[in-house]
Design an enzyme around this catalytic site. Structure first.
Site, PDB file in Angstrom:
ATOM      1  N   TRP A 211      97.951 115.680  -6.911  1.00 12.65           N
ATOM      2  CA  TRP A 211      97.115 115.457  -5.732  1.00 12.65           C
ATOM      3  C   TRP A 211      97.901 114.531  -4.802  1.00 12.65           C
ATOM      4  O   TRP A 211      98.402 113.493  -5.244  1.00 12.65           O
ATOM      5  CB  TRP A 211      95.805 114.805  -6.185  1.00 12.65           C
ATOM      6  N   ASP A 292      93.059 110.477 -14.622  1.00 11.39           N
ATOM      7  CA  ASP A 292      92.255 110.707 -13.419  1.00 11.39           C
ATOM      8  C   ASP A 292      91.310 111.862 -13.742  1.00 11.39           C
ATOM      9  O   ASP A 292      91.746 113.000 -13.911  1.00 11.39           O
ATOM     10  CB  ASP A 292      93.176 111.057 -12.236  1.00 11.39           C
ATOM     11  N   LYS A 328      82.633 115.792  -7.114  1.00 10.84           N
ATOM     12  CA  LYS A 328      82.583 117.245  -7.355  1.00 10.84           C
ATOM     13  C   LYS A 328      81.465 117.603  -8.319  1.00 10.84           C
ATOM     14  O   LYS A 328      80.679 118.493  -8.040  1.00 10.84           O
ATOM     15  CB  LYS A 328      83.903 117.751  -7.936  1.00 10.84           C
TER      16      LYS A 328
HETATM   17  N1  KET Z   1      91.611 112.816  -8.074  1.00  7.20           N
HETATM   18  C1  KET Z   1      91.878 114.110  -7.770  1.00  7.20           C
HETATM   19  C2  KET Z   1      92.787 114.881  -8.642  1.00  7.20           C
HETATM   20  C3  KET Z   1      91.256 114.701  -6.651  1.00  7.20           C
HETATM   21  O1  KET Z   1      91.523 115.966  -6.401  1.00  7.20           O
HETATM   22  C4  KET Z   1      90.402 113.924  -5.847  1.00  7.20           C
HETATM   23  C5  KET Z   1      89.798 114.514  -4.657  1.00  7.20           C
HETATM   24  C6  KET Z   1      90.168 112.583  -6.217  1.00  7.20           C
HETATM   25  C7  KET Z   1      90.790 112.067  -7.342  1.00  7.20           C
HETATM   26  C8  KET Z   1      89.285 111.632  -5.476  1.00  7.20           C
HETATM   27  O2  KET Z   1      88.113 112.104  -5.023  1.00  7.20           O
HETATM   28  P1  KET Z   1      86.983 111.116  -4.487  1.00  7.20           P
HETATM   29  O3  KET Z   1      86.297 111.894  -3.440  1.00  7.20           O
HETATM   30  O4  KET Z   1      87.643 109.863  -3.965  1.00  7.20           O
HETATM   31  O5  KET Z   1      86.119 110.811  -5.654  1.00  7.20           O
HETATM   32  N2  KET Z   1      90.231 115.558  -4.125  1.00  7.20           N
HETATM   33  C9  KET Z   1      89.669 116.316  -2.990  1.00  7.20           C
HETATM   34  C10 KET Z   1      89.242 115.510  -1.823  1.00  7.20           C
HETATM   35  C11 KET Z   1      90.323 114.677  -1.183  1.00  7.20           C
HETATM   36  O6  KET Z   1      91.460 115.115  -1.038  1.00  7.20           O
HETATM   37  O7  KET Z   1      89.971 113.547  -0.808  1.00  7.20           O
HETATM   38  C12 KET Z   1      90.628 117.474  -2.622  1.00  7.20           C
HETATM   39  O8  KET Z   1      91.672 117.619  -3.264  1.00  7.20           O
HETATM   40  O9  KET Z   1      90.315 118.228  -1.709  1.00  7.20           O
END
Ligand code: KET
Length: 479
Positions: A211, A292, A328
């Site tokens: 990511w 993560d 998610k």
């Molecule tokens: N880890 C991974 C692997 C991940 O894909 C995300 C979010 C997060 C942590 C953190 O998410 P949060 O919303 O802070 O709980 N990914 C999606 C959103 C983004 O990029 O912010 C995405 O990949 O679209």
């Protein structure tokens, strides 16, 4: 008398003006004039760009896939690509729109806004009924809006920990857990803790690819970021041998970041057997694992199954760091409900760790927001609502899994001779199709199907309605 006073006041003002003028001239150069324009920063899907001033909006979305997609007048157009999670080193593709009114020579940058969120079969955002119910209860309870403590809504962090580690985890009782500003905040807090308290090198190893935000998060905490081998683009699968070699050749006591399940962006996870091996190597090498877990339950539809890696490492005696997101699996994207935990040696160590987490959090944001955590805690702590939520998570995961199956079936049904098994073996929101950049370009140009140049599609953008067109487009280009 009066007139002399006025006169002298006027004279005084003239003198003042004369004194101020050079100051004002100097001030015309802003103190921030040396702040350089940075590249656009990727924001998650649904980011509320509509409230931004037009100039900012235009700058932030200019040239991205979303824009090219919006301008495309083909009624069959599909957007499977405006996602945010690619490593900045990966190539992106936005074609000149083949349809009238489309932008010319648009360039997609890694910072494009996109669809990193679940969509229902009509392509619409989805609020889980269990979340609606929990929210109703929170509102009906007419709770006050006082500050939470530094570690958040009291019922939340331990409930989150139980979800991850399991109700009967051998680690329970020695987990320092705190609420965080979703998964990103958890990672940032973990990064800061490592920076302060990890005795070894101030470095973390993340998979290739990962990511995109991982690198930025850890670097912002002044940790060095190195990458280990993970994805093999020839097999469209895991480079297990490469990963093992990198685990073995890293210096003893290295910090490794693992995606607990539904690796983003590849959708490629180690098998349970491979996780066991990875855990053993980490034990031998005394590596420190940082998990993560942003997609628990969302990957397979089963929260316990998705927690396999975390729980295996705990069974093997690791003391892990863990970030959790409820964005998610509860669809609480904008509520920013997350948790961070560290497994310690015993209750006394946990107390010390806990005190240091508070010392980091307090000057950073004092305490986290309460509403999303109250919703999540209500669900996690009420057995009936919990069961309902589990079924809803499974519903989301199943839709993703069904779309993967349908896409593969349709491709095979059209007579494609290619091996599409990776479409169904990969897991989670994203799928690497294996299409080459020129093939992606052709799919977009000829069929208005938009995705990133490395061939990654967001499965959550596929619906029963558009999967046929998608399969046909891929088949016509790839054969
Ligand atoms: N880890 C991974 C692997 C991940 O894909 C995300 C979010 C997060 C942590 C953190 O998410 P949060 O919303 O802070 O709980 N990914 C999606 C959103 C983004 O990029 O912010 C995405 O990949 O679209």
């Amino acid at each position: 008398m009066l007139s002399t006073t006025i006169k002298s006041a006027g004279a005084r003002q003239a003198v003042l003006r004369a004194r101020i003028a050079p100051l004002a001239a100097a001030r015309a150069v802003s103190i921030w004039s040396k702040v350089p324009q940075g590249p656009p920063v990727s924001s998650p899907i649904g980011a509320r760009t509509r409230s931004l001033p037009i100039a900012v909006l235009t700058r932030s979305i200019a040239g991205c896939i979303t824009e090219a997609f919006k301008a495309d007048s083909n009624p069959k157009k599909i957007n499977l690509g405006a996602l945010l999670s690619l490593s900045p080193t990966l190539p992106y593709h936005v074609p000149s729109s083949p349809h009238p009114g489309g932008p010319k020579n648009a360039q997609l940058t890694p910072s494009s806004p996109g669809v990193g969120a679940y969509r229902d079969d009509a392509g619409k955002p989805y609020v889980l009924p269990s979340v609606r119910e929990a929210e109703r209860r929170v509102i009906d309870d007419k709770m006050n809006k006082e500050y939470a403590g530094i570690t958040g809504v009291p019922e939340f962090p331990q409930a989150a920990a139980k979800l991850a580690y399991g109700n009967d985890s051998p680690a329970l009782g020695r987990i320092a857990a705190t609420q965080t500003i979703s998964g990103t905040g958890a990672l940032r807090l973990g990064a800061e803790f490592l920076q302060r308290w990890h005795a070894g090198e101030k470095k973390i190893r993340i998979p290739t690819p990962s990511w995109a935000n991982h690198k930025a998060i850890f670097q912002d905490a002044r940790l060095e970021v190195e990458q280990y081998r993970y994805y093999n683009k020839d097999t469209i699968g895991l480079d297990f041998d490469g990963m093992v070699q990198d685990l073995k050749s890293a210096p003893e006591g290295s910090v490794f970041l693992f995606h607990a399940c539904a690796h983003n962006p590849t959708g490629v996870d180690p098998t349970p057997e491979q996780w066991k091996e990875i855990s053993q190597i980490c034990l031998q090498k005394k590596h420190l694992p940082f998990f993560d877990m942003a997609y628990q339950g969302f990957a397979s539809g089963d929260s316990d199954r998705d927690a396999f890696a975390v729980r295996q490492f705990i069974r093997d005696g690791h003391k892990i760091l863990l970030s959790q997101s409820f964005a998610k699996n509860m669809g609480l994207y904008g509520e920013r409900a997350g948790a961070f935990s560290i497994v310690g040696e015993d209750a006394e160590e946990v107390k010390r760790i806990d005190s240091q987490l508070k010392i980091i959090i307090r000057p950073m944001y004092s305490n986290p927001p309460i509403h999303g955590a109250r919703i999540a805690a209500t669900i996690l702590n009420d057995p009936k609502l919990y069961t309902q939520w589990q079924a809803e998570v499974k519903g989301m995961a199943d839709r993703i899994i069904t779309m993967r199956k349908l896409l593969r079936e349709k491709l095979e049904g059209l007579g494609s001779k290619h091996d599409w098994s990776h479409i169904t073996s990969q897991i989670g929101m994203f799928a690497y199709t294996g299409l080459k950049p020129d093939e992606v370009e052709k799919v977009t140009k000829d069929y208005s199907v938009y995705f990133t140049k490395d061939g990654r599609i967001s499965v959550s953008g596929i619906t029963s309605d558009n999967v046929g067109h998608l399969a046909e487009a891929i088949y016509k280009v790839k054969g």
